[in-house]
Design a protein around this motif. Sequence first.
Motif, PDB file in Angstrom:
ATOM      1  N   TYR A 177     -11.345  -3.784  -4.374  1.00  0.00           N
ATOM      2  CA  TYR A 177     -12.299  -2.681  -4.439  1.00  0.00           C
ATOM      3  C   TYR A 177     -13.113  -2.584  -3.159  1.00  0.00           C
ATOM      4  O   TYR A 177     -13.582  -3.596  -2.626  1.00  0.00           O
ATOM      5  N   HIS A 178     -13.274  -1.343  -2.684  1.00  0.00           N
ATOM      6  CA  HIS A 178     -14.148  -1.036  -1.545  1.00  0.00           C
ATOM      7  C   HIS A 178     -14.964   0.199  -1.911  1.00  0.00           C
ATOM      8  O   HIS A 178     -14.381   1.229  -2.278  1.00  0.00           O
ATOM      9  N   ASN A 179     -16.278   0.053  -1.857  1.00  0.00           N
ATOM     10  CA  ASN A 179     -17.177   1.159  -2.210  1.00  0.00           C
ATOM     11  C   ASN A 179     -16.861   1.726  -3.595  1.00  0.00           C
ATOM     12  O   ASN A 179     -16.880   2.947  -3.812  1.00  0.00           O
TER      13      ASN A 179
ATOM     14  N   PRO B 154     -14.021   2.437 -11.486  1.00  0.00           N
ATOM     15  CA  PRO B 154     -14.704   1.972 -12.699  1.00  0.00           C
ATOM     16  C   PRO B 154     -15.984   2.754 -12.956  1.00  0.00           C
ATOM     17  O   PRO B 154     -16.698   3.140 -12.020  1.00  0.00           O
ATOM     18  N   HIS B 155     -16.252   3.015 -14.239  1.00  0.00           N
ATOM     19  CA  HIS B 155     -17.508   3.655 -14.626  1.00  0.00           C
ATOM     20  C   HIS B 155     -18.594   2.588 -14.706  1.00  0.00           C
ATOM     21  O   HIS B 155     -18.401   1.536 -15.314  1.00  0.00           O
TER      22      HIS B 155
ATOM     23  N   MET C 298     -11.309  -7.763  -8.826  1.00  0.00           N
ATOM     24  CA  MET C 298      -9.847  -7.677  -8.933  1.00  0.00           C
ATOM     25  C   MET C 298      -9.257  -9.078  -8.914  1.00  0.00           C
ATOM     26  O   MET C 298      -9.673  -9.923  -8.126  1.00  0.00           O
ATOM     27  N   SER C 299      -8.274  -9.331  -9.783  1.00  0.00           N
ATOM     28  CA  SER C 299      -7.661 -10.654  -9.868  1.00  0.00           C
ATOM     29  C   SER C 299      -6.975 -11.013  -8.563  1.00  0.00           C
ATOM     30  O   SER C 299      -6.379 -10.179  -7.882  1.00  0.00           O
ATOM     31  N   HIS C 300      -7.058 -12.295  -8.222  1.00  0.00           N
ATOM     32  CA  HIS C 300      -6.362 -12.786  -7.036  1.00  0.00           C
ATOM     33  C   HIS C 300      -4.850 -12.684  -7.191  1.00  0.00           C
ATOM     34  O   HIS C 300      -4.116 -12.892  -6.232  1.00  0.00           O
ATOM     35  N   SER C 301      -4.384 -12.371  -8.385  1.00  0.00           N
ATOM     36  CA  SER C 301      -2.945 -12.318  -8.626  1.00  0.00           C
ATOM     37  C   SER C 301      -2.276 -11.150  -7.902  1.00  0.00           C
ATOM     38  O   SER C 301      -1.060 -11.129  -7.768  1.00  0.00           O
ATOM     39  N   THR C 302      -3.043 -10.187  -7.458  1.00  0.00           N
ATOM     40  CA  THR C 302      -2.489  -9.050  -6.722  1.00  0.00           C
ATOM     41  C   THR C 302      -3.159  -8.976  -5.357  1.00  0.00           C
ATOM     42  O   THR C 302      -4.148  -8.267  -5.175  1.00  0.00           O
ATOM     43  N   PRO C 303      -2.662  -9.724  -4.378  1.00  0.00           N
ATOM     44  CA  PRO C 303      -3.289  -9.736  -3.060  1.00  0.00           C
ATOM     45  C   PRO C 303      -3.145  -8.387  -2.372  1.00  0.00           C
ATOM     46  O   PRO C 303      -2.230  -7.612  -2.670  1.00  0.00           O
ATOM     47  N   HIS C 304      -4.051  -8.118  -1.455  1.00  0.00           N
ATOM     48  CA  HIS C 304      -4.071  -6.876  -0.679  1.00  0.00           C
ATOM     49  C   HIS C 304      -4.420  -5.653  -1.525  1.00  0.00           C
ATOM     50  O   HIS C 304      -4.274  -4.522  -1.071  1.00  0.00           O
ATOM     51  N   PHE C 305      -4.877  -5.865  -2.760  1.00  0.00           N
ATOM     52  CA  PHE C 305      -5.429  -4.806  -3.597  1.00  0.00           C
ATOM     53  C   PHE C 305      -6.843  -5.235  -3.973  1.00  0.00           C
ATOM     54  O   PHE C 305      -7.022  -6.273  -4.612  1.00  0.00           O
TER      55      PHE C 305
ATOM     56  N   VAL D 184     -14.034   1.782  -5.261  1.00  0.00           N
ATOM     57  CA  VAL D 184     -12.710   2.364  -5.462  1.00  0.00           C
ATOM     58  C   VAL D 184     -11.653   1.308  -5.143  1.00  0.00           C
ATOM     59  O   VAL D 184     -11.736   0.625  -4.114  1.00  0.00           O
ATOM     60  N   LEU D 185     -10.663   1.180  -6.010  1.00  0.00           N
ATOM     61  CA  LEU D 185      -9.585   0.227  -5.780  1.00  0.00           C
ATOM     62  C   LEU D 185      -8.692   0.714  -4.642  1.00  0.00           C
ATOM     63  O   LEU D 185      -8.272   1.871  -4.616  1.00  0.00           O
ATOM     64  N   HIS D 186      -8.419  -0.188  -3.707  1.00  0.00           N
ATOM     65  CA  HIS D 186      -7.609   0.131  -2.531  1.00  0.00           C
ATOM     66  C   HIS D 186      -6.341  -0.724  -2.499  1.00  0.00           C
ATOM     67  O   HIS D 186      -6.333  -1.861  -2.998  1.00  0.00           O
ATOM     68  N   ALA D 187      -5.302  -0.171  -1.881  1.00  0.00           N
ATOM     69  CA  ALA D 187      -4.146  -0.946  -1.446  1.00  0.00           C
ATOM     70  C   ALA D 187      -4.300  -1.095   0.060  1.00  0.00           C
ATOM     71  O   ALA D 187      -4.295  -0.091   0.791  1.00  0.00           O
ATOM     72  N   GLU D 188      -4.515  -2.335   0.511  1.00  0.00           N
ATOM     73  CA  GLU D 188      -4.873  -2.583   1.906  1.00  0.00           C
ATOM     74  C   GLU D 188      -6.106  -1.731   2.239  1.00  0.00           C
ATOM     75  O   GLU D 188      -7.148  -1.909   1.607  1.00  0.00           O
ATOM     76  N   THR D 189      -6.004  -0.775   3.144  1.00  0.00           N
ATOM     77  CA  THR D 189      -7.186   0.036   3.475  1.00  0.00           C
ATOM     78  C   THR D 189      -7.062   1.471   2.962  1.00  0.00           C
ATOM     79  O   THR D 189      -7.797   2.362   3.409  1.00  0.00           O
ATOM     80  N   THR D 190      -6.161   1.690   2.007  1.00  0.00           N
ATOM     81  CA  THR D 190      -5.929   3.035   1.476  1.00  0.00           C
ATOM     82  C   THR D 190      -6.413   3.120   0.033  1.00  0.00           C
ATOM     83  O   THR D 190      -6.035   2.296  -0.804  1.00  0.00           O
ATOM     84  N   ALA D 191      -7.245   4.137  -0.266  1.00  0.00           N
ATOM     85  CA  ALA D 191      -7.775   4.307  -1.619  1.00  0.00           C
ATOM     86  C   ALA D 191      -6.667   4.754  -2.568  1.00  0.00           C
ATOM     87  O   ALA D 191      -5.944   5.720  -2.295  1.00  0.00           O
ATOM     88  N   LEU D 192      -6.543   4.063  -3.696  1.00  0.00           N
ATOM     89  CA  LEU D 192      -5.535   4.438  -4.677  1.00  0.00           C
ATOM     90  C   LEU D 192      -5.846   5.778  -5.330  1.00  0.00           C
ATOM     91  O   LEU D 192      -4.934   6.490  -5.765  1.00  0.00           O
ATOM     92  N   SER D 193      -7.123   6.135  -5.380  1.00  0.00           N
ATOM     93  CA  SER D 193      -7.481   7.449  -5.924  1.00  0.00           C
ATOM     94  C   SER D 193      -6.887   8.566  -5.071  1.00  0.00           C
ATOM     95  O   SER D 193      -6.423   9.587  -5.594  1.00  0.00           O
ATOM     96  N   THR D 194      -6.880   8.369  -3.761  1.00  0.00           N
ATOM     97  CA  THR D 194      -6.292   9.361  -2.859  1.00  0.00           C
ATOM     98  C   THR D 194      -4.791   9.473  -3.086  1.00  0.00           C
ATOM     99  O   THR D 194      -4.226  10.579  -3.105  1.00  0.00           O
ATOM    100  N   LEU D 195      -4.128   8.331  -3.270  1.00  0.00           N
ATOM    101  CA  LEU D 195      -2.682   8.357  -3.502  1.00  0.00           C
ATOM    102  C   LEU D 195      -2.343   9.091  -4.795  1.00  0.00           C
ATOM    103  O   LEU D 195      -1.365   9.840  -4.853  1.00  0.00           O
TER     104      LEU D 195
END
Length: 430
Positions: free
Chosen positions: A10-12, A342-343, A1-8, A14-25
């Motif tokens: 990938y973890h395991n 990501p696939h 993930m680009s440094h241009s969007t801090p606090h976003f 899945v892209l996260h916002a802070e510690t929350t999965a964006l897929s869940t949102l």
Amino acid sequence: MSHSTPHFDYHNGVLHAETTALSTLAEVYGTPLYVYSKAALLSNFDAYASACGTRDALICYAMKANSNLAILDLLARRGAGFDIVSGGELLRVLAAGGDPGKVIFSGVGKSVADMRLALSHDILCFNVESIAELHRLNEVAGSMGKTARISLRVNPNVDAKTHPYIATGLKASKFGVAFDDALQTYRVAAALPHLAVTGIDCHIGSQLLDDAPLLAALDKLIELIDELALEGIVLHHLDIGGGLGIDYGEAGEAAPVPVDIYLGRLFRRIDQWRSARHDGVPIKVIFEPGRSIVGNVGVLLTTVEYLKKGEEKNFCIVDAAMNDLMRPALYQAWMGVHAVRPHSGETADLYDVVGPVCESGDWLAKDRILSAEAGDVLAITCAGAYGLTMASNYNTRGRAAEVIVDGDRVHLVREREQAADLFALERLIK
């Protein structure tokens, strides 16, 4: 993930916002969905506050970038003032608990109703942009038994070297008073009985990656302040505007100057001037940042509806559209696109990412290499500025929901509009 969007990040996988999965949102709130990081927002504001240190300075957030009440509330609690351009924006500041005494009112077309509203709440200052506006504001203030504090927005004819739609400091711009006319316009303002001349303002454009034009504009403002002082018109604040850009992640684009470096250079120039002036008159420095506070704080989540492959173009058709994010269609703006999940190991292809709105200009990104399939969720990055505030209901599309993530906590700060909401104010002819 680009440094241009801090606090976003990938973890395991899945892209996260802070510690929350964006897929869940996306599953819980649906898409299109604006997601903001509270930590990123406060970090961006604190960068300005830290660079100002103990100086007499005020950071007036330019709320046209993103005017969600929750964002305004968070910034107000951090000590922010607000740069507004309409009476409606002032009412938003008040609804969010902001201090009207820290509000700067900009804009070329203030109505009588706008002026009355702002005067009734005793805002800090009007940034006046024409002689006609000076006379109108004087009349309105007089009719209310009040005195309006004003600064002039001076157009220094400095090239901001940005997109022509967001360059505001050239002679051809509708904004501000021409530099060559500013001295006489200040004389007119000083002679009007219901105005108090308190400052000077300048804003040369948006998405500025180099601070050289801003520093050039500052030099011209300093020149004018000294001329005014010789005529007995003493100014008490210097508003250098906003406009600092962010890194959208576009290949080959220069990185924006960091906030601390820009403010450091600006304050050194002001200190040199004040040291040489020797008059002892204090001057407050005001900033009007917008995009650099909220731009990289948010992403727009959108779901892939169809993949449509053609002889000349492949299209990734998503459920977000130009009515949700106008910047690409309006400015040909480059936005980052990332898969939330990501696939791995699949063949990617070149796509234009487009929406369902019935316009050929309805696109969010062009010529992007994506490995995607229907049902995937994509994140349009750096979408925190000029996203929802520019959104429309074209094609009777409800505007997106907004959430703010605070670690693993999620706050719904704007509900998704439903179709019935869009025509609730309309009436049939009987």
